[in-house]
Scaffold this motif. Structure first.
Motif, PDB file in Angstrom:
ATOM      1  N   ARG A 208       0.823  -1.225   0.000  1.00  0.00           N
ATOM      2  CA  ARG A 208       0.000   0.000   0.000  1.00  0.00           C
ATOM      3  C   ARG A 208       0.851   1.266   0.000  1.00  0.00           C
ATOM      4  NH1 ARG A 208      -5.151  -1.969   3.376  1.00  0.00           N
ATOM      5  NH2 ARG A 208      -5.841  -3.275   1.673  1.00  0.00           N
TER       6      ARG A 208
ATOM      7  N   ARG B 215      -3.121   3.372  -6.404  1.00  0.00           N
ATOM      8  CA  ARG B 215      -3.628   2.746  -5.174  1.00  0.00           C
ATOM      9  C   ARG B 215      -4.359   1.435  -5.436  1.00  0.00           C
ATOM     10  NH1 ARG B 215      -5.195   7.539  -1.077  1.00  0.00           N
ATOM     11  NH2 ARG B 215      -3.103   8.356  -1.108  1.00  0.00           N
ATOM     12  N   GLY B 218      -2.540  -1.404  -4.199  1.00  0.00           N
ATOM     13  CA  GLY B 218      -2.552  -1.535  -2.740  1.00  0.00           C
ATOM     14  C   GLY B 218      -3.805  -2.198  -2.207  1.00  0.00           C
TER      15      GLY B 218
END
Lengths: 338, 342
Positions: A208, B215, B218
């Motif tokens: 992340r 993202r 992620g």
């Protein structure tokens, strides 16, 4: 996985001195002794007030990270980071008193177990709502940045907390404002009874980090030297103005979520696998191989920890419970009591 | 991934290209134009009504973002669920909402979908697969994850699509909803309409990455970035995202690069937006560009064909204004209606 021979171990950028190695070993053993006493003995004897959450098997993380803190740094630990409290200088006596609900515990008998902090030692009290300490730590770091101080905030969470909005908001904010904060994730494979694959659709929480524009690293959380190395890098990065980073420690929770949870949902072979990776015997073996430690000294260190905890328990039991007339105290800030 | 739309000083005209593999018939090309033009002209009428004090509350414009909401909503199929944000009027029109209803809603009249009890685009029609937007931005992400969960559990070949702005991505709900959808491989499409500004916050102060779409990795889900000012690209990426979802490959996070050409709302003059940024995007107007595209690719046979569509829209809007304003304010006796699900 058996411990690899010393010669094949990866070389780390940051290697502690022999003295620091022994200091870290002491704290790891002390954490284990305190938690063992609380969970396996005092709790079962009904001498503890409330629940018990331990970091069995995760001792290398809190010790190997907190060792890099300077006096004015601030830390927001999770409930499996007992090492942080001890390394900040909070005594075993006060910790046991806290667990026994006594007047001289960190919350003066108002709250139980790891729900404690002490701003005299720059330790922020743990917030039960996991992940809530992420924006709090970002706020501390914002102060440091605004005041041009070379201080760093350290923040700890489990992998379960990473699914929470506070975690997301706090890390994003810290990244946008390049704040001096380090986020540690103790990925211990279970969030209470939720295994990782039901927690996230990715292999590593550290994946992340690029999405927030910050460095991320995956580290063996059961290898204190790897923890030491990675934590040093992250703390230095924050202190030198590089902004936040995310360090994920792979580890395993060797107990239930708490003392009342038998963790029957965890396959027994996982416990067996991770028992072999226990960070304490692993480190001891290595230190003996390096000639930094002897078996005799190892056993003496163990006895020293037992004595510290014996003394702490004896002392805590002589301590009074909070007086009824104090009930309205500590609701609002009244200044620090040292 | 390289950012595809960066302000530059070059004077190359903004030209739309057809995404590879997108096969559209002439009717669809013209429908896309119709909905974008209707979106634009309807908002112009609303702006007039606002200045005449007919609009109750705020007025939110999608000027410059019509291509994204029209194109993406056009990719949906029967049984899919859709929830607009304040700049997705175009999508609502594609889904069958009529101009007089939108005007009635803005003017708090009984003809509006909420019967004059709520305002602007805060309305939904669950039986038509339209869910009312929630003012707390990104709160729709977990709601739509929930809708997608139901689709998955019941084995429906459908998807749930909703939008967030760049600002909403910084909220709790966005993160929790995306993560949940990824873990459970839900047929959820989230379009991040990155329009440069979250009210007065530029994206540089919103997140520390050039392209938000990074993202997606992620969360462990598929992500794609696209030119939000090209209605055909919006249609194409959403269509492909829909296929992935229906095939059980989990949620898709799309980032549309676009720009909010007006203020946050009609009352905001957006004086904080640099003039050159605005000028750059004015040249990339999705409607003008699409009109040029239709002409250049000879999809319209005569230039009057477009004019005919425009005229038809104008006439329709004239009637819609009259109809909306002729509608009464809600009758006090209806006060207790529609408070709970009936």
């Amino acid at each position: 996985m058996a411990t690899e021979p010393a010669t094949k171990r990866p070389r780390f950028t940051h290697v502690p001195s022999d003295k620091t190695k022994l200091e870290m070993l002491h704290y790891m053993k002390l954490v284990r002794e305190i938690e063992d006493r609380i969970e396996r003995k005092l709790y079962r004897q009904g001498r503890i007030v409330g629940g018990v959450y331990v970091g069995l098997g995760q001792e290398a993380i809190s010790v190997g990270t907190a060792i890099h803190m300077e006096k004015d740094d601030v830390v927001a630990p999770s409930h499996r980071d007992m090492g942080v409290f001890l390394m900040r200088g909070i005594t075993s006596r006060r910790i046991i008193a806290q667990y026994m609900g006594r007047r001289t515990g960190l919350t003066r008998g108002r709250d139980g177990n790891m729900h404690m902090g002490d701003m005299n030692y720059n330790v922020i009290a743990f917030v039960s709502h996991l992940g809530d300490n992420v924006p709090v730590a970002a706020g501390c770091a914002l102060v440091f940045k605004q005041r041009n101080q070379k201080r760093v905030a350290l923040c700890y969470n489990g992998e379960g907390a990473t699914s929470r909005g506070d975690w997301h908001e706090g890390i994003n904010f810290a990244s946008v404002h390049k704040l001096p904060v380090v986020y540690f994730v103790n990925n211990n494979a279970y969030a209470y009874s939720t295994p990782i694959h039901l927690q996230m659709a990715i292999e590593d929480v550290a994946m992340r980090a690029p999405g927030y524009g910050i460095p991320g690293e995956v580290v063996d959380g059961n290898d204190i030297l790897a923890v030491y190395d990675a934590a040093k890098r992250a703390v230095d990065f924050a202190r030198s103005g590089g902004g936040p980073s995310l360090v994920e420690f792979k580890t395993f929770r060797m107990t239930g979520h708490s003392a009342h949870d038998d963790a029957g949902y965890v396959p027994p072979e996982l416990f067996e696998e991770w028992k072999r990776k226990d960070p304490i015997p692993r480190f001891e073996k290595q230190l003996i191989e390096e000639g930094v430690l002897t078996e005799k000294r190892r056993d003496e260190m163990q006895m020293e920890c037992v004595k510290i905890v014996d003394d702490a328990v004896d002392w805590a039991e002589t301590q009074p419970y909070p007086a009824a007339e104090e009930v309205t105290r500590d609701v609002y800030y009244e200044g620090q009591e040292s | 991934m390289e950012s595809m739309v960066k302000p530059s000083t070059s004077e190359t005209p903004y030209t739309l290209t057809i995404p590879a593999g997108l096969a559209l018939d002439r009717t669809s090309y013209l429908e896309l134009y119709y909905f974008m033009a209707l979106n634009r002209k309807l908002e112009e009428r609303l702006s007039n009504l606002y200045r005449q004090n007919q609009v109750v509350g705020g007025l939110y414009s999608s000027l410059g973002q019509e291509g994204c909401s029209v194109g993406s909503a056009y990719a949906l199929q029967r049984g899919d669920f859709f929830a607009p944000m304040i700049r997705n009027l175009g999508g609502l029109l594609v889904r069958g909402v009529e101009p007089q209803q939108v005007m009635g809603q803005y003017c708090a009249r009984a003809i509006g979908p909420t019967g004059g009890k709520d305002l602007n685009v805060h309305f939904g029609w669950v039986d038509r697969g339209i869910v009312s937007p929630i003012s707390m931005l990104a709160s729709l992400v977990p709601v739509f994850a929930g809708i997608a969960l139901e689709m998955k559990m019941k084995g429906k070949p459908n998807v749930a699509l909703t939008y967030v702005g760049d600002g909403a991505t910084s909220t709790t709900d966005f993160h929790e909803g995306m993560n949940f959808a990824a873990v459970h491989k839900l047929p959820l499409i989230i379009i991040v309409e990155n329009n440069g500004w979250a009210y007065s916050t530029p994206t540089s102060r919103q997140f520390n990455v050039p392209d938000f779409v990074v993202r997606a990795e992620g969360y462990g889900c598929y992500g794609e970035m696209f030119d939000g000012n090209n209605v055909m690209t919006a249609l194409d990426v959403t269509r492909r995202a829909r296929e992935r979802c229906v095939n059980g490959e989990g949620p898709v996070l799309l980032e549309a690069k676009t720009f909010r050409r007006k203020g946050h709302a009609e009352h905001d003059d957006a004086g904080y937006v640099p003039a050159e940024e605005r000028a750059y995007w004015e040249k990339r107007d999705p409607l003008d560009a699409y009109r040029r595209f239709l002409d250049m690719h000879r999809i319209v046979e005569t230039s009057s064909e477009i004019e005919e569509i425009d005229t038809r829209i104008n006439q329709m809007l004239d009637t819609a204004v009259d109809e909306a304003l002729a509608s009464p304010f809600p009758d006090p006796s209806t006060l207790m209606e529609n408070v709970y699900g009936d």
